[in-house]
Motif scaffolding. Structure first.
Motif, mmCIF file in Angstrom:
data_model
loop_
_atom_site.group_PDB
_atom_site.id
_atom_site.type_symbol
_atom_site.label_atom_id
_atom_site.label_comp_id
_atom_site.label_asym_id
_atom_site.label_seq_id
_atom_site.Cartn_x
_atom_site.Cartn_y
_atom_site.Cartn_z
ATOM 1 N N GLU A 29 0.828 -1.215 0.000
ATOM 2 C CA GLU A 29 0.000 0.000 0.000
ATOM 3 C C GLU A 29 0.862 1.265 0.000
ATOM 4 O O GLU A 29 0.585 2.226 -0.692
ATOM 5 N N THR A 30 1.945 1.241 0.819
ATOM 6 C CA THR A 30 2.762 2.446 0.921
ATOM 7 C C THR A 30 3.989 2.328 0.034
ATOM 8 O O THR A 30 4.594 1.268 -0.068
ATOM 9 N N CYS A 31 4.328 3.438 -0.583
ATOM 10 C CA CYS A 31 5.489 3.441 -1.475
ATOM 11 C C CYS A 31 6.714 3.924 -0.709
ATOM 12 O O CYS A 31 6.617 4.839 0.109
ATOM 13 N N THR A 32 7.857 3.331 -0.986
ATOM 14 C CA THR A 32 9.094 3.830 -0.401
ATOM 15 C C THR A 32 9.877 4.577 -1.481
ATOM 16 O O THR A 32 9.824 4.210 -2.658
ATOM 17 N N CYS A 112 3.934 3.049 -7.607
ATOM 18 C CA CYS A 112 4.997 3.772 -6.884
ATOM 19 C C CYS A 112 6.105 4.243 -7.823
ATOM 20 O O CYS A 112 7.296 4.136 -7.512
#
Lengths: 372, 587
Positions: A29-32, A112
């Motif tokens: 879900e979260t992009c780095t 992302c």
């Protein structure tokens, strides 16, 4: 053993691997934010398509103002930019992606592929920012995609200005329409999205956009891989009639609502092309610039976005890039009938970027099935 | 011929070259296939079955087979009388004629497409002659209505363009055989019962002698028509070959969770195309072996002298073909000076101008200057030459040594394996490089000379084709005698082999240079940064721009004209070298 036999054996050996190859993992879900992919230098590498606005003078001026050099890495169109970003995600080749539009942007965000920037958007028109308000991409031009028709092909009796898309499936339009494929063209994709919204809001609840596309294919509609082929080669109402290989076998195609204005601007305030502005049959396209996740020259890339939004560059978009500016109170120029021949859609299709990203694959498959 | 096997062992370096070439061809492909399998979670067989179940794919395959077959037929119909006339009689300036006929083969398809479009379009030569292949009016419309064939004009336009492209193949393979065939065979056969009729002479003499050359030419013509991309895109709107469909879908392929349907179709189509290509190339290789045995039968000059000048009708035919061959080039040249403009009477028309040349000379943000593009093209071409020539020589020499060891099948199999890059779609190679090699060597895409790699891989099979027959014709006696003289290494090589191979070296050089200068597809995949653009990429870039700007067309055509002139000059220089060193014309 000869080579064809060897090839068959190789095929048989590779086949069982299909079950062994580990399925790829979906993005979390979260992009780095990825580390820079190359050694820092003074060059901003821009992944883009052949945008007309990037004249040598414009790039030289940027270098003079900021000291950064610019190197362009080309793709064919907005779809090509997205695909190249995806294919080179582990080793990004550029710092800045310019040209992703609002039919592709959400996919880029989901994968992302971009990272936030801190460019000021105060001067940008509210209606443009309504579509996407995040910091991962900054709008730099806009235009409405709609059907264009050759007025010379309308006789006022048998063939008249269409009042609904269904009219185009009638015999008088048989073999007279051409559409850039949504599989390979961004205007084609945007128009397909518009048809989804159009048929969701028409009176007939039993048919969908893809029933219409099927009927269009049955009515001799042609499909091309890109906008250029459709507009230049097939469309009888545009400048294509002055190019080699022009067929002129289509009276109607997909382009921008301001394309007749462009035609007039380059032909001494004269054109026989006009737009069809049926409610929800047009799509408000916005093109974005975004820092690539894993970019190296972030400062230079940010400076380039700011330069792109500067008055001197952005207000001239209608002439230099044949798209409208995204700045407040932007208008098309009045010279040579540019503004006069530009139509304003009654109501653009309203489909969110999220929905486009989530359903695009399904729509494209349905479109392909309907039209083949 | 009686050399011991120890004398002809393949050198370890040659084995190394074979391993590197075969790996460089196969590994990217394998990586591409594995990536697509991973993304689609489908086996190759599933993908092939899926492709056969998809109308888009089956229509493309049917169209490809039809256009390739028709193109081959027309090329042979035009090419056989041409090769016959050129091969049997005395011609002044025959080398220049051959070089000129060879130029279409190495012309970037996009340049050819522009030239043909100008010929076919309204105001072009063909509509002027009453043949409207583009908008299909007149006789074409009549035929379309009669036959029910939707676009016969477009198909004829494509087939004519393919014939123009591949004509030199028929000349190259057929003409030397005709020129070197012992003329007494014809005379003797006329006296025998087996030579009393036209059909019997074909059966007993012409087919056994010319058949293999004809089959090689036909197979390669079919091959190049099968993989046609740019000409199809421009001349047959609405139709796809397998290659052009792969090109359309290829960008989306190999990306996880994105257009899986496209990946599946690309996998299936690429495998089907690969299978067809392998069969065609295997056939070509077999026919070529037979063709090689037919060469070097009699002195060419003596044969030509014996027959003298060609009959008038044949002279007219040859000059007509050469004139027709030049038409697309002339169209391109004229278009470089012609600009769309508003005339004084307020109508649209044309004016003559040098603006296109000025524009291409100066360049802009998206396209570099003409001289920079020319510099890049020449650099790529020279590097390709420096790598492909010795590598092709080493491969051909190794295969020849294997043949002398009695391992002909192994030699042929390795030869075909070196051709794998030719059999693969550019999309698959590109995908293999992007998803495979890029993961390991990210900096590779920053390497300016990357396009040289595909150029070398694509030209190698042809250089091997040139050197293999030449090695076969070398008398091993020379080499054995030179060994007895105990000369230094290079001198021994020169006197034993090199001096006899100047002709093939010149042909291979011209092919390497011309091919690399005109190569488009693979270069396009590799070149991402604009400053590395070659001339062929520059032409494509310019032609792809929307042409509301009237300068787009003359600018593109000025770049195309430069490319044509440079290519023709390179071919002429090589022909001159070959002539001055007394090289033969066998390929």
């Amino acid at each position: 053993m000869n080579i064809p036999s060897l090839a068959i054996v190789a095929l048989m050996l590779v086949t069982p691997l299909a079950g062994c190859l580990e399925p790829l993992q979906e993005e979390s879900e979260t992009c780095t934010i990825l580390a820079p992919s190359r050694t820092m230098d003074n060059t901003v590498r821009i992944l883009t398509y052949d945008i007309a606005a990037f004249s040598q003078e414009m790039l030289d001026e940027f270098t003079t103002q900021t000291g950064y050099e610019v190197e362009l890495i080309r793709s064919d169109d907005a779809g090509g930019i997205l695909e190249l970003l995806m294919q080179t995600k582990q080793a990004p080749q550029a710092d800045l992606a310019i040209g992703l539009d609002n039919t592709y942007l959400q996919t880029a965000l989901q994968f992302c592929l971009l990272q936030p920037n801190d460019v000021s958007i105060n001067e940008i028109d509210e209606t443009v920012l309504d579509v996407y308000q995040g910091t991962y991409a900054t709008p730099f031009d806009q235009g409405d995609i709609c059907l264009n028709v050759d007025e010379n092909g309308l006789d006022g009796e048998n063939r008249t200005m269409p009042e609904s898309l269904w009219e185009l499936t009638e015999p008088q339009w048989n073999g007279k329409t051409v559409f850039p494929s949504p599989l390979t063209s961004s205007p084609g994709r945007a128009f397909m999205v518009a048809t989804v919204d159009y048929f969701e809001h028409d009176d007939d609840e039993t048919s969908s956009a893809f029933d219409w596309w099927k009927a269009m294919a049955a009515n001799g509609a042609q499909f091309t891989s890109g906008w250029t082929e459709a507009y230049e080669m097939h469309y009888s109402g545009g400048y294509g009639e002055w190019t080699e290989g022009h067929l002129g076998d289509a009276l109607l195609t997909v382009s921008y609502c301001h394309s007749p204005g462009v035609e007039a601007y380059y032909s001494g305030n004269w054109t026989h092309s006009t737009s069809i502005v049926l409610e929800r049959s047009s799509f408000h396209q916005i093109e974005y610039a975004g820092l690539i996740n894993g970019a190296t020259q972030i400062e230079g890339a940010t400076a380039f976005i700011e330069y792109l939004l500067s008055d001197e560059v952005n207000r001239n978009m209608p002439v230099n890039n044949l798209m409208n500016s995204v700045l407040n109170n932007a208008t098309f120029p009045a010279q040579e009938g540019y503004e006069w021949h530009t139509d304003t859609p009654l109501k653009n299709a309203e489909i969110s970027m999220e929905r486009i990203a989530n359903e695009m694959e399904d729509w494209l498959n349905q479109w392909q099935t309907a039209t083949q | 011929m009686a050399s011991s096997s120890s004398q002809v062992n393949v050198h370890p370096i040659q084995w190394g070259v074979i391993v590197v070439v075969v790996s460089a061809g196969i590994i990217p492909l394998l990586l591409g296939v594995l990536r697509l399998m991973q993304v689609t979670q489908a086996s190759p067989i599933d993908a092939i079955l899926h492709a056969f179940d998809t109308p888009l794919a089956t229509e493309a395959l049917q169209f490809t087979l039809l256009e390739a077959a028709l193109s081959t037929l027309l090329t042979l119909l035009i090419g056989i009388p041409l090769a016959w006339s050129l091969g049997r009689y005395e011609w002044r300036g025959i080398r220049g004629m051959r070089a000129f006929l060879f130029v279409p083969f190495v012309t970037p398809p996009i340049v050819a497409a522009a030239g043909f479009l100008a010929l076919y379009s309204s105001g072009g030569l063909l509509p002027f002659m009453g043949l409207d292949l583009r908008t299909e009016t007149g006789v074409i419309q009549w035929f379309s209505e009669l036959s029910g064939w939707a676009h016969p004009g477009h198909m004829l336009a494509l087939v004519l363009a393919h014939a123009w492209f591949n004509l030199s193949l028929v000349v190259r393979f057929l003409e030397p055989t005709l020129a070197q065939m012992n003329p007494h065979w014809e005379e003797q056969l006329l006296l025998l019962p087996g030579g009393q009729s036209w059909w019997l002479r074909v059966r007993h003499l012409w087919w056994p002698v010319l058949g293999p050359s004809l089959l090689v030419a036909a197979t390669y013509t079919f091959f190049f028509s099968f993989t046609s991309f740019a000409l199809v895109k421009w001349l047959v709107p609405g139709a796809n070959t397998v290659e052009s469909l792969l090109g359309e879908l290829g960008g989306s392929a190999g990306i996880a969770f994105y257009r899986t349907e496209a990946s599946l179709l690309v996998l299936g189509l690429a495998l089907i195309q690969g299978a067809f290509m392998l069969i065609i190339l295997t056939g070509a290789s077999k026919f070529e072996n037979q063709h090689t045995k037919m060469l070097a039968l009699h002195d060419e000059q003596a044969n030509r002298k014996l027959r003298g000048n060609a009959p008038r009708i044949q002279r007219w035919y040859v000059f007509a073909i050469i004139t027709i061959t030049s038409l697309p080039f002339l169209s391109v040249l004229i278009a470089s000076f012609r600009k769309r403009a508003m005339l004084e009477d307020g109508t649209q028309g044309w004016t003559w101008t040098l603006d296109g040349w000025r524009q291409v000379y100066q360049g802009d943000a998206s396209t570099i200057t003409l001289l920079e593009a020319l510099g890049n093209s020449l650099t790529f071409a020279l590097l390709t030459l420096l790598i492909a020539l010795p590598t092709g020589y080493a491969l051909a020499s190794a295969f020849h040594r294997l043949e002398r060891q009695g391992k002909r099948k192994l030699a042929n199999s390795l030869d075909i394996m070196c051709m794998v890059p030719l059999s693969a779609s550019a999309v698959m190679i590109g995908l293999g490089i992007v998803v495979g090699l890029l993961q390991w060597f990210p900096s590779m895409f920053q390497f300016q000379y990357l396009p040289v790699l595909p150029h070398v891989m694509l030209i190698l099979p042809f250089t091997v084709r040139i050197f293999r027959p030449a090695f076969t014709r070398l008398d091993p006696m020379y080499e054995e005698q030179i060994e007895l003289l105990n000369l230094p290494l290079f001198r021994a090589w020169w006197h034993g082999k090199g001096a006899f191979l100047v002709g093939p070296f010149a042909i291979a050089t011209s092919l390497c240079l011309a091919f690399s200068l005109g190569e488009f597809g693979a270069t396009y995949l590799m070149v991402r940064v604009g400053s590395w653009d070659s001339l062929s990429i520059m032409v494509d870039q310019l032609l792809s721009r929307p042409k509301f700007d009237p300068l787009v067309m003359p600018t593109a055509m000025a770049a195309a004209t430069t490319l044509m002139v440079v290519t023709f000059t390179a071919l002429l220089v090589c022909e001159f070298v070959r002539k001055s060193t007394g090289g033969t014309d066998d390929v």
